[in-house]
Design an enzyme around this catalytic site. Structure first.
Site, PDB file in Angstrom:
ATOM      1  N   GLY A   1      20.181   0.763  42.422  1.00 19.76           N
ATOM      2  CA  GLY A   1      21.158   1.775  42.035  1.00 19.76           C
ATOM      3  C   GLY A   1      22.432   1.728  42.878  1.00 19.76           C
TER       4      GLY A   1
ATOM      5  CB  SER B   1      23.330  16.105  44.985  1.00 25.84           C
ATOM      6  OG  SER B   1      24.456  16.449  44.229  1.00 25.84           O
ATOM      7  CB  SER B   2      28.058  18.161  46.982  1.00 28.88           C
ATOM      8  OG  SER B   2      28.483  17.586  45.771  1.00 28.88           O
ATOM      9  CB  CYS B   3      25.215  19.715  42.350  1.00 31.89           C
ATOM     10  SG  CYS B   3      23.649  18.859  42.242  1.00 31.89           S
TER      11      CYS B   3
ATOM     12  CE1 TYR C   1      20.056  14.392  40.754  1.00 31.25           C
ATOM     13  CE2 TYR C   1      21.951  15.663  41.485  1.00 31.25           C
ATOM     14  CZ  TYR C   1      21.174  14.532  41.562  1.00 31.25           C
ATOM     15  OH  TYR C   1      21.504  13.535  42.443  1.00 31.25           O
TER      16      TYR C   1
ATOM     17  CE  LYS D   1      18.682  14.113  44.263  1.00 30.06           C
ATOM     18  NZ  LYS D   1      18.078  12.935  44.901  1.00 30.06           N
TER      19      LYS D   1
ATOM     20  CG  LEU E   1      27.947   9.378  46.477  1.00 36.04           C
ATOM     21  CD1 LEU E   1      26.485   8.970  46.609  1.00 36.04           C
ATOM     22  CD2 LEU E   1      28.675   9.243  47.815  1.00 36.04           C
TER      23      LEU E   1
ATOM     24  CG  HIS F   1      28.607  10.768  38.310  1.00 33.78           C
ATOM     25  ND1 HIS F   1      27.527   9.971  38.594  1.00 33.78           N
ATOM     26  CD2 HIS F   1      28.201  12.044  38.550  1.00 33.78           C
ATOM     27  CE1 HIS F   1      26.514  10.726  38.987  1.00 33.78           C
ATOM     28  NE2 HIS F   1      26.896  11.984  38.978  1.00 33.78           N
TER      29      HIS F   1
HETATM   30  O1  GFB Z   1      31.454  13.522  37.604  1.00 33.11           O
HETATM   31  P1  GFB Z   1      31.113  14.547  36.631  1.00 33.11           P
HETATM   32  O2  GFB Z   1      30.443  14.091  35.369  1.00 33.11           O
HETATM   33  O3  GFB Z   1      30.125  15.624  37.230  1.00 33.11           O
HETATM   34  O4  GFB Z   1      32.417  15.341  36.150  1.00 33.11           O
HETATM   35  P2  GFB Z   1      30.253  16.905  38.215  1.00 33.11           P
HETATM   36  C1  GFB Z   1      33.384  15.834  37.009  1.00 33.11           C
HETATM   37  C2  GFB Z   1      34.522  16.512  36.245  1.00 33.11           C
HETATM   38  O5  GFB Z   1      35.242  15.535  35.476  1.00 33.11           O
HETATM   39  C3  GFB Z   1      34.154  17.612  35.258  1.00 33.11           C
HETATM   40  C4  GFB Z   1      35.526  16.028  34.190  1.00 33.11           C
HETATM   41  O6  GFB Z   1      35.073  18.670  35.407  1.00 33.11           O
HETATM   42  C5  GFB Z   1      34.349  16.950  33.898  1.00 33.11           C
HETATM   43  O7  GFB Z   1      34.680  17.866  32.859  1.00 33.11           O
HETATM   44  N1  GFB Z   1      35.711  14.910  33.241  1.00 33.11           N
HETATM   45  C6  GFB Z   1      36.829  14.632  32.524  1.00 33.11           C
HETATM   46  C7  GFB Z   1      34.787  13.990  32.909  1.00 33.11           C
HETATM   47  N2  GFB Z   1      36.658  13.585  31.727  1.00 33.11           N
HETATM   48  C8  GFB Z   1      35.396  13.140  31.953  1.00 33.11           C
HETATM   49  C9  GFB Z   1      34.636  12.043  31.426  1.00 33.11           C
HETATM   50  O8  GFB Z   1      35.077  11.264  30.589  1.00 33.11           O
HETATM   51  N3  GFB Z   1      33.369  11.886  31.927  1.00 33.11           N
HETATM   52  C10 GFB Z   1      32.830  12.733  32.866  1.00 33.11           C
HETATM   53  N4  GFB Z   1      31.596  12.516  33.315  1.00 33.11           N
HETATM   54  N5  GFB Z   1      33.539  13.796  33.361  1.00 33.11           N
HETATM   55  C11 GFB Z   1      27.877  16.138  38.811  1.00 33.11           C
HETATM   56  C12 GFB Z   1      26.520  16.668  38.536  1.00 33.11           C
HETATM   57  O9  GFB Z   1      28.734  17.170  38.492  1.00 33.11           O
HETATM   58  O10 GFB Z   1      28.072  15.824  40.169  1.00 33.11           O
HETATM   59  C13 GFB Z   1      25.463  15.883  39.175  1.00 33.11           C
HETATM   60  O11 GFB Z   1      26.334  16.771  37.142  1.00 33.11           O
HETATM   61  C14 GFB Z   1      25.789  15.358  40.539  1.00 33.11           C
HETATM   62  O12 GFB Z   1      24.373  16.731  39.290  1.00 33.11           O
HETATM   63  C15 GFB Z   1      27.211  14.907  40.695  1.00 33.11           C
HETATM   64  O13 GFB Z   1      25.557  16.344  41.512  1.00 33.11           O
HETATM   65  C16 GFB Z   1      27.582  14.626  42.122  1.00 33.11           C
HETATM   66  O14 GFB Z   1      30.978  16.590  39.471  1.00 33.11           O
HETATM   67  O15 GFB Z   1      30.749  18.109  37.466  1.00 33.11           O
END
Ligand code: GFB
Length: 313
Positions: free
Chosen positions: A14, A108-110, A137, A141, A167, A180
């Site tokens: 990973g 994780s920071s969440c 999730y 954690k 990350l 992400h």
């Molecule tokens: O990285 P992400 O999917 O997760 O999204 P989190 C971060 C932000 O990016 C959110 C926006 O506000 C999304 O709405 N965003 C905009 C997008 N466009 C996109 C896109 O095309 N794809 C994605 N993925 N996001 C995660 C947790 O939260 O953080 C996990 O779900 C984990 O549990 C991780 O802890 C570190 O930062 O919101």
């Protein structure tokens, strides 16, 4: 850790595990134990028990987990809570039975409350309600942290827990729906550029703030803490710097050299409004990040371009 200590890196294929392996090899550790999914099913209690009793590793980096972006977390909550609890229960419990020297658990920071004061200090854990998009999730954690602390208290083990911020880096998952934000945006802008699309649709409002750490920095911090930290209390790992999703999108668009427009689809979730770690404890322990966001993004984009055939999608 001695250079010839036996070290099991769980999840070595990973994003995080592969970076930890790179760092350990760079530093001259020679006795790594690595098993892919086919060789060892971490969801299977008996398989993990047999593995530990046969190989008896001295050190364990627990980087195996089911991870994903905001939509993946929101739509596969059962898988996230089940697989993460199962993997960490199996590894932590068998590491204790087998009497290993030390284990490092990655959280994780969440795990912090959705509306936590910022930046988020380690002692804000369990002081408020979690963000709904990733509560399953986060609960898994948090259980992992409590498990490490409980085994330390009852069985005198040496299990430490670290909480990385968001990350990114080489070997990331570039899936547009499940990944992400950072790898998803790289792929979205790249596809729009080569297909000459006039616009790219991103999710939410672009207003949320996030902190991003390059995965090789995280790996360096993990090895550093394995060698220099031995307490039950958790340690945040991040940069202490934040950026809005809108500014991140502009930066990635610039690096990919896409000239079209960005459209924000607010029917997709924003998630937590702000997620910035307080990294003062880590700094006092003697570690600071090195890779800037622009440099890390460029390295990741170059790797993405060179590894089109084998990308996880
Ligand atoms: O990285 P992400 O999917 O997760 O999204 P989190 C971060 C932000 O990016 C959110 C926006 O506000 C999304 O709405 N965003 C905009 C997008 N466009 C996109 C896109 O095309 N794809 C994605 N993925 N996001 C995660 C947790 O939260 O953080 C996990 O779900 C984990 O549990 C991780 O802890 C570190 O930062 O919101």
């Amino acid at each position: 850790m001695q250079k010839n200590s036996s070290i099991y890196v769980a999840g070595h294929k990973g994003l995080v595990g592969s970076a930890i392996v790179r760092r350990l090899l760079d530093l001259g550790y020679t006795n790594l134990i690595l098993r892919n999914r086919r060789e060892l099913d971490l969801l299977c209690q008996k398989a993990v028990a047999d593995f530990f009793s046969e190989h008896r590793p001295e050190y364990v980096f627990l980087a195996a987990a089911k991870v994903g972006g905001i939509m993946s977390n929101k739509t596969h909550k059962a898988d996230f809570i089940y697989e993460n609890l199962q993997i960490q229960n199996n590894i932590i419990h068998n590491a204790a039975i087998c009497g290993i020297s030390k284990l490092l658990f990655l959280g994780s920071s969440c795990i912090y409350p959705r509306d936590c004061p910022q930046p988020m200090r380690e002692d804000y854990l369990l002081t408020g309600s979690l963000e709904k998009t990733n509560d399953a999730y986060a609960v898994a954690k948090i259980a992992g942290i409590k498990m490490c602390q409980s085994y330390n208290e009852q069985y005198n083990t040496n299990f430490i827990s670290v909480m990385p911020t968001n990350l990114y880096g080489i070997n990331d998952n570039f899936d547009i729906e499940n990944g992400h934000v950072l790898p998803s945006l790289i792929r979205k802008f790249y596809l729009a550029k080569i297909n000459e699309q006039p616009c790219v649709e991103l999710w939410g409002t672009g207003a949320p703030l996030r902190e991003f750490l390059y995965v090789d920095d995280l790996a360096d911090a993990c090895v550093y803490l394995m060698n220099n930290y031995a307490q039950s209390s958790i340690v945040n790992i991040g940069t202490g710097e934040e950026i809005s999703i809108k500014d991140l999108a502009m930066l990635i668009r610039d690096i990919v050299d896409y000239r079209g427009e960005i459209i924000w689809n607010s029917s997709r979730p924003d998630g937590t409004p702000r997620k910035l770690l307080d990294v003062s404890k880590l700094h006092v322990l003697g570690w600071q990040h090195r890779v800037t966001l622009r440099v890390g993004l460029k390295t990741t984009y170059t790797w993405f371009l060179q590894n089109q055939e084998t990308l996880r999608q």
